[in-house]
Design a protein around this motif. Structure first.
Motif, PDB file in Angstrom:
ATOM      1  N   LYS A   1       0.851  -1.187   0.000  1.00 36.61           N
ATOM      2  CA  LYS A   1       0.000   0.000   0.000  1.00 36.61           C
ATOM      3  C   LYS A   1       0.890   1.241   0.000  1.00 36.61           C
ATOM      4  O   LYS A   1       1.781   1.364   0.838  1.00 36.61           O
ATOM      5  N   PRO A   2       0.673   2.167  -0.929  1.00 41.07           N
ATOM      6  CA  PRO A   2       1.548   3.349  -0.993  1.00 41.07           C
ATOM      7  C   PRO A   2       1.315   4.287   0.190  1.00 41.07           C
ATOM      8  O   PRO A   2       0.250   4.282   0.806  1.00 41.07           O
ATOM      9  N   PHE A   3       2.321   5.087   0.487  1.00 42.78           N
ATOM     10  CA  PHE A   3       2.217   6.005   1.612  1.00 42.78           C
ATOM     11  C   PHE A   3       3.220   7.134   1.433  1.00 42.78           C
ATOM     12  O   PHE A   3       4.181   7.049   0.667  1.00 42.78           O
ATOM     13  N   ARG A   4       2.985   8.211   2.178  1.00 41.97           N
ATOM     14  CA  ARG A   4       3.924   9.333   2.206  1.00 41.97           C
ATOM     15  C   ARG A   4       5.060   9.002   3.173  1.00 41.97           C
ATOM     16  O   ARG A   4       4.810   8.676   4.341  1.00 41.97           O
ATOM     17  N   ILE A   5       6.277   9.066   2.697  1.00 44.01           N
ATOM     18  CA  ILE A   5       7.423   8.866   3.581  1.00 44.01           C
ATOM     19  C   ILE A   5       7.630  10.103   4.443  1.00 44.01           C
ATOM     20  O   ILE A   5       7.716  10.018   5.668  1.00 44.01           O
ATOM     21  N   TYR A   6       7.703  11.241   3.788  1.00 41.62           N
ATOM     22  CA  TYR A   6       7.786  12.526   4.488  1.00 41.62           C
ATOM     23  C   TYR A   6       7.635  13.619   3.443  1.00 41.62           C
ATOM     24  O   TYR A   6       8.225  13.551   2.362  1.00 41.62           O
ATOM     25  N   GLY A   7       6.854  14.623   3.785  1.00 43.44           N
ATOM     26  CA  GLY A   7       6.743  15.786   2.910  1.00 43.44           C
ATOM     27  C   GLY A   7       6.349  15.417   1.499  1.00 43.44           C
ATOM     28  O   GLY A   7       5.285  14.835   1.264  1.00 43.44           O
ATOM     29  N   ASN A   8       7.223  15.715   0.544  1.00 43.91           N
ATOM     30  CA  ASN A   8       6.913  15.525  -0.871  1.00 43.91           C
ATOM     31  C   ASN A   8       7.477  14.228  -1.436  1.00 43.91           C
ATOM     32  O   ASN A   8       7.608  14.074  -2.652  1.00 43.91           O
ATOM     33  N   CYS A   9       7.801  13.256  -0.573  1.00 39.67           N
ATOM     34  CA  CYS A   9       8.352  11.971  -1.012  1.00 39.67           C
ATOM     35  C   CYS A   9       7.417  10.836  -0.600  1.00 39.67           C
ATOM     36  O   CYS A   9       6.965  10.778   0.552  1.00 39.67           O
ATOM     37  N   TYR A  10       7.157   9.919  -1.534  1.00 40.08           N
ATOM     38  CA  TYR A  10       6.194   8.840  -1.339  1.00 40.08           C
ATOM     39  C   TYR A  10       6.791   7.502  -1.745  1.00 40.08           C
ATOM     40  O   TYR A  10       7.583   7.422  -2.686  1.00 40.08           O
ATOM     41  N   PHE A  11       6.378   6.451  -1.031  1.00 42.95           N
ATOM     42  CA  PHE A  11       6.748   5.098  -1.424  1.00 42.95           C
ATOM     43  C   PHE A  11       5.661   4.539  -2.335  1.00 42.95           C
ATOM     44  O   PHE A  11       4.496   4.463  -1.957  1.00 42.95           O
ATOM     45  N   VAL A  12       6.074   4.122  -3.548  1.00 39.95           N
ATOM     46  CA  VAL A  12       5.121   3.574  -4.515  1.00 39.95           C
ATOM     47  C   VAL A  12       5.625   2.242  -5.061  1.00 39.95           C
ATOM     48  O   VAL A  12       5.175   1.774  -6.104  1.00 39.95           O
TER      49      VAL A  12
END
Length: 268
Positions: free
Chosen positions: A10-21
């Motif tokens: 499931k994708p999520f925001r790592i921090y701020g403007n960076c996301y795990f996809v």
């Protein structure tokens, strides 16, 4: 061989403007620069649909990807690059010394070790070849590149500032840190790579000088991605903020190299 329905995360925001996809076999990171998207490592071609679904689930349009940055020339990181570039028109980036891995001139993509063939329809010539000190800029994001050979000759590590509501954080990624390519049998089969153990150790020493608040892994086991991601999804937005994790991981990889050199000498 990978089984797609067992690889989704499931994708999520790592921090701020960076996301795990990304997926369980290989991580992919999306950066929203305010002027288009950057994707670091699209991963396996067989799993690109999962990456695209994750990007859409977060509310982004994959067609807004402007830059595809590859950490190194292995199939599980760049196998989907050509397909994604053709779909989006994005510019592709790779460390100079791995260019022939990407275009198929050198058969060292690690595809066969993973149970696949890196085929002509997946080959590509990178638009931009990265060197030590290269920078990649888009929108409000500037990525600083460091040449960190060892895992492959052209492995490149990335450093950038993530912009978030709780302040800016320094993020770093060791672009290829597996010791599988430093094993005795592999190096004896590929004597042209005999200096990679020494290069890997030198790369670790170089990376130790970097100050990193958020360690971005290019595999989920590098930085405990799945556990930390679960914490983010459960409501902890700072689960990846850990200034000690970067050097802790580098020391772990250095110990692994020590063990390999002790147990699998190759006469360097």
């Amino acid at each position: 061989m990978i089984i797609p329905n067992e690889c989704a995360v499931k994708p999520f925001r790592i921090y701020g403007n960076c996301y795990f996809v990304g997926t369980i076999p290989a991580s992919s990171h999306l950066i929203d620069t305010g002027d288009g998207l950057i994707l670091i490592d699209p991963g396996f071609p067989q799993l690109l649909h999962l990456v695209l679904e994750s990007i859409g689930e977060l509310g982004f349009d994959p067609h807004d990807i402007r830059h595809i940055i590859n950490t190194h020339g292995h199939y599980d990181h760049l196998g989907a690059t050509r397909r994604l570039a053709e779909m989006t028109g994005a510019k592709t980036f790779l460390g100079r010394e791995d260019a022939d891995y990407a275009n198929g001139k050198v058969d060292l993509s690690w595809a066969k070790e993973l149970g696949y063939r890196y085929e002509e329809h997946e080959f590509f010539q990178p638009d931009v070849l990265l060197d030590d000190g290269s920078t990649i800029e888009l929108g409000d994001t500037k990525i600083r590149c460091r040449h960190t050979p060892g895992h492959t000759p052209g492995t490149t590590s990335f450093f950038l500032t993530l912009h978030g509501d709780r302040g800016d954080k320094a993020a770093g990624m060791f672009g290829g840190n597996g010791v599988n390519t430093l094993r005795r049998d592999f190096l004896l089969a590929h004597p042209e790579l005999a200096t990679m153990r020494r290069a890997y150790r030198e790369s670790i020493a170089k990376l130790m000088t970097e100050s990193v608040d958020i360690h971005l892994g290019n595999h989920v086991n590098n930085n405990d991605t799945l556990r930390r991601g679960g914490e983010v999804l459960a409501g902890n937005p700072d689960a990846f903020v850990d200034p000690d994790d970067w050097r802790r991981f580098l020391r772990y990889r250095a110990r692994q190299l020590d063990e390999i050199e002790e147990n699998e000498p190759i006469g360097e």
